[in-house]
Enzyme design. Structure first.
Site, mmCIF file in Angstrom:
data_model
loop_
_atom_site.group_PDB
_atom_site.id
_atom_site.type_symbol
_atom_site.label_atom_id
_atom_site.label_comp_id
_atom_site.label_asym_id
_atom_site.label_seq_id
_atom_site.Cartn_x
_atom_site.Cartn_y
_atom_site.Cartn_z
ATOM 1 N N PRO A 21 -21.995 -41.810 -34.054
ATOM 2 C CA PRO A 21 -21.373 -40.427 -34.445
ATOM 3 C C PRO A 21 -22.427 -39.971 -35.675
ATOM 4 O O PRO A 21 -22.687 -40.158 -36.476
ATOM 5 C CB PRO A 21 -20.162 -40.839 -34.814
ATOM 6 C CG PRO A 21 -20.329 -42.140 -35.392
ATOM 7 C CD PRO A 21 -21.435 -42.671 -34.630
ATOM 8 N N GLN A 75 -13.544 -40.444 -33.992
ATOM 9 C CA GLN A 75 -13.892 -41.037 -35.400
ATOM 10 C C GLN A 75 -13.074 -39.904 -36.344
ATOM 11 O O GLN A 75 -13.582 -38.836 -36.299
ATOM 12 C CB GLN A 75 -15.311 -40.822 -35.841
ATOM 13 C CG GLN A 75 -15.516 -41.466 -37.094
ATOM 14 C CD GLN A 75 -17.136 -41.619 -37.657
ATOM 15 O OE1 GLN A 75 -17.452 -40.657 -37.898
ATOM 16 N NE2 GLN A 75 -17.590 -42.765 -37.566
ATOM 17 N N CYS A 105 -19.409 -41.925 -44.542
ATOM 18 C CA CYS A 105 -19.970 -40.605 -44.686
ATOM 19 C C CYS A 105 -20.246 -40.485 -46.359
ATOM 20 O O CYS A 105 -19.329 -40.597 -47.101
ATOM 21 C CB CYS A 105 -19.097 -39.277 -44.258
ATOM 22 S SG CYS A 105 -19.819 -38.016 -44.894
ATOM 23 N N LYS A 144 -16.334 -47.616 -39.476
ATOM 24 C CA LYS A 144 -17.649 -47.573 -39.612
ATOM 25 C C LYS A 144 -17.918 -47.363 -41.434
ATOM 26 O O LYS A 144 -17.617 -46.598 -42.048
ATOM 27 C CB LYS A 144 -18.486 -46.592 -39.136
ATOM 28 C CG LYS A 144 -19.892 -46.660 -39.343
ATOM 29 C CD LYS A 144 -20.522 -45.471 -38.104
ATOM 30 C CE LYS A 144 -22.136 -45.630 -38.186
ATOM 31 N NZ LYS A 144 -22.692 -45.062 -39.268
ATOM 32 N N ASN A 205 -26.203 -51.048 -37.950
ATOM 33 C CA ASN A 205 -26.649 -49.460 -37.873
ATOM 34 C C ASN A 205 -27.587 -49.558 -38.868
ATOM 35 O O ASN A 205 -27.360 -49.787 -39.868
ATOM 36 C CB ASN A 205 -25.640 -48.587 -37.894
ATOM 37 C CG ASN A 205 -25.866 -47.109 -37.828
ATOM 38 O OD1 ASN A 205 -25.404 -46.501 -38.918
ATOM 39 N ND2 ASN A 205 -26.619 -46.519 -37.150
ATOM 40 N N ASP A 207 -31.839 -47.210 -39.267
ATOM 41 C CA ASP A 207 -33.333 -47.117 -39.076
ATOM 42 C C ASP A 207 -33.889 -47.484 -37.793
ATOM 43 O O ASP A 207 -34.701 -48.403 -37.729
ATOM 44 C CB ASP A 207 -33.966 -47.891 -40.043
ATOM 45 C CG ASP A 207 -33.832 -47.107 -41.616
ATOM 46 O OD1 ASP A 207 -33.447 -45.999 -41.579
ATOM 47 O OD2 ASP A 207 -33.953 -47.795 -42.463
ATOM 48 N N GLY A 229 -28.714 -43.822 -33.949
ATOM 49 C CA GLY A 229 -28.364 -42.459 -34.158
ATOM 50 C C GLY A 229 -29.652 -41.648 -34.006
ATOM 51 O O GLY A 229 -30.050 -41.101 -33.122
ATOM 52 N N ARG A 230 -30.501 -41.516 -35.117
ATOM 53 C CA ARG A 230 -31.457 -40.369 -35.280
ATOM 54 C C ARG A 230 -32.927 -40.785 -34.265
ATOM 55 O O ARG A 230 -33.449 -40.062 -33.662
ATOM 56 C CB ARG A 230 -32.297 -40.294 -36.610
ATOM 57 C CG ARG A 230 -31.215 -39.406 -37.679
ATOM 58 C CD ARG A 230 -31.781 -39.632 -38.746
ATOM 59 N NE ARG A 230 -31.507 -40.929 -39.527
ATOM 60 C CZ ARG A 230 -31.644 -41.241 -40.868
ATOM 61 N NH1 ARG A 230 -32.276 -40.329 -41.595
ATOM 62 N NH2 ARG A 230 -31.605 -42.671 -41.211
#
Length: 341
Positions: A21, A75, A105, A144, A205, A207, A229-230
């Site tokens: 997310p 989420q 976050c 998370k 999670n 990199d 993710g990215r």
């Protein structure tokens, strides 16, 4: 409605590569697009439990999903047990398959309210929050987390045991502390350590820039799955590539960039008006171009153009004239290192 088994085994045995997310990124149309592109379990971007409770229109829109995204989780974030408990119940009533609690976050405006990573600072309060969420929904619950607030308070292992005792089904660990933000490198040695000790399934999670890295970290950490993710913003084929490597099969998918962008365009058109469509297609194509020769002037010109037809023409010309496939771009650059995953 799909009901997930507590150990996730029916889902991760065929696809352990989850879509992370990302606030402002993994919206409804992008999630459907990523499902087509081979991602496993899907979770929405960050949704305010207070916003759900107060029925804010924009918050409710963040929670919307299409059937093709199942199994899909909502989420949520918040600072109080009552608010998060009610948020979990609302997510269930909406038809979600599971509810995920954000404890990762690091953004100041979230943390200052006592939400996101701030909940890692007091595990007694956290236990109360998890217990309240469990009492308000029959859906599987996940969370998370970061490794901890800072290097002096690494407590993801303790969080895993609390979550298990409160009836949560799995936990995702981002291999950085809150104080790190998105700087430095994700610590997969720590993730591996937590996985070895945790009483519930662990998703790693941080990199995962290429499909090969995703598979290598999956094997190294012995996690039940990994979350990307990215990496998918640089290479939308990353999930399909990872599945090909995992199964040791021959690649069968089409890598035509303009065909890919047309698929994304179709999803965005169904969801956004003209203004937001242009903003989103520019944003994603700018990310896809990161690291490609001559991409900086392309991005600059792209965001200056306001005519829809010219925007689409510019995109098609750039990806045709570059004479490359995204497979050739092994790493993403600083364009994607600004707090998205």
């Amino acid at each position: 409605m799909v009901s997930l088994p507590l150990n996730l085994s029916d889902y991760i045995k065929n696809n352990p590569f989850f879509l992370a997310p990302m606030a402002g990124v993994t919206d409804n149309p992008f999630r459907s697009f990523m499902r087509e592109m081979g991602c496993g379990l899907i979770t929405t971007e960050l949704v305010s439990a207070r916003g759900l409770k107060e029925k804010h229109k924009k918050t409710l829109q963040l929670m919307e999903f299409e059937e093709c995204q199942r199994p899909v989780g909502i989420q949520i974030f918040g600072e109080s047990a009552d608010t998060l408990g009610e948020g979990a119940k609302i997510a269930q009533d909406t038809g979600a398959d599971f509810v995920d609690l954000n404890l990762g976050c690091p953004v100041n405006k979230i943390v200052k309210k006592g939400a996101g990573s701030a909940l890692l600072k007091d595990l007694k309060i956290l236990a109360t929050v998890l217990r309240k969420m469990r009492s308000e929904t029959s859906l599987p619950l996940s969370l998370k987390v970061r490794m901890g607030w800072d290097q002096n308070s690494l407590n993801a292992g303790e969080v895993a045991h609390i979550a298990y005792n409160e009836g949560f089904s799995w936990m995702t660990i981002h291999g950085r502390t809150r104080s790190q933000g998105y700087s430095g490198q994700a610590d997969w040695n720590y993730i591996k350590k937590i996985k070895a000790e945790a009483p519930l399934p662990i998703i790693g999670n941080g990199d995962l820039k290429t499909a090969r890295q995703a598979l290598e970290k999956l094997k190294f950490s012995q996690c039940d799955g990994v979350m990307i993710g990215r990496g998918c913003l640089k290479n939308p084929w990353i999930f399909l590539e990872a599945l090909t490597l995992l199964t040791e099969t021959t690649e069968t998918f089409n890598r035509d960039c303009n065909q890919l962008i047309r698929r994304l365009k179709n999803h965005l058109e169904k969801f956004y008006d003209e203004k937001l469509f242009l903003l989103q297609i520019k944003k994603f194509c700018a990310w896809f171009s990161a690291g490609i020769p001559h991409s900086a002037p392309f991005r600059q010109e792209l965001f200056m153009e306001k005519d829809r037809d010219k925007v689409m023409e510019m995109i098609e010309e750039f990806f045709n004239s570059s004479h490359f496939t995204l497979k050739e771009i092994k790493e993403y650059g600083p364009e994607l290192m600004r707090g998205h995953g």
